[in-house]
Design an enzyme around this catalytic site. Structure first.
Site, mmCIF file in Angstrom:
data_model
loop_
_atom_site.group_PDB
_atom_site.id
_atom_site.type_symbol
_atom_site.label_atom_id
_atom_site.label_comp_id
_atom_site.label_asym_id
_atom_site.label_seq_id
_atom_site.Cartn_x
_atom_site.Cartn_y
_atom_site.Cartn_z
ATOM 1 C CB CYS A 65 -41.939 -13.266 25.080
ATOM 2 S SG CYS A 65 -43.407 -13.465 24.040
ATOM 3 C CE1 TYR A 66 -43.176 -9.695 30.953
ATOM 4 C CE2 TYR A 66 -42.207 -9.048 28.858
ATOM 5 C CZ TYR A 66 -42.203 -9.031 30.240
ATOM 6 O OH TYR A 66 -41.213 -8.358 30.903
#
Length: 106
Positions: A65-66
């Site tokens: 993800c981020y």
């Protein structure tokens, strides 16, 4: 494996280089298009069914993800879907892009 495991960026790179895992990226489409790890599958609600049909449940899956936070929930979800070995990549794409190459949409 009843709980997902954490994996470092370096360990992820090694597993991908050895073709020992599939990488899924759960960031939004705009972020994915702007830059992602080579070979990553953009996993969304719309692509989930295809991914589960195309991927053997015994194939290790690494979730990106981020920053490595949202990937934890997604990793647990994939375990509940039947995947046997699932990892959440610590630091997410932001950690990867600081020191490793990625595909840029620019």
């Amino acid at each position: 494996m009843e709980q997902f495991a954490h994996i470092s960026v370096q360990e992820t790179q090694q597993k991908l280089a050895a073709k020992e895992a599939r990488l899924v990226d759960i960031r939004d489409e705009q972020s994915f298009v702007a830059g992602h790890i080579e070979g990553a599958v953009h996993l969304t609600n719309g692509t989930l069914v295809n991914f589960t049909q195309e991927t053997d449940f015994d194939t290790p899956v690494i979730v990106c993800c981020y920053h490595g936070v949202s990937s934890q929930q997604a990793a647990q979800f994939l375990l509940h879907q039947g995947f046997e070995e699932v990892y959440s990549m610590d630091g997410g794409f932001e950690a990867w892009r600081q020191s490793l190459p990625f595909v840029s949409g620019e």
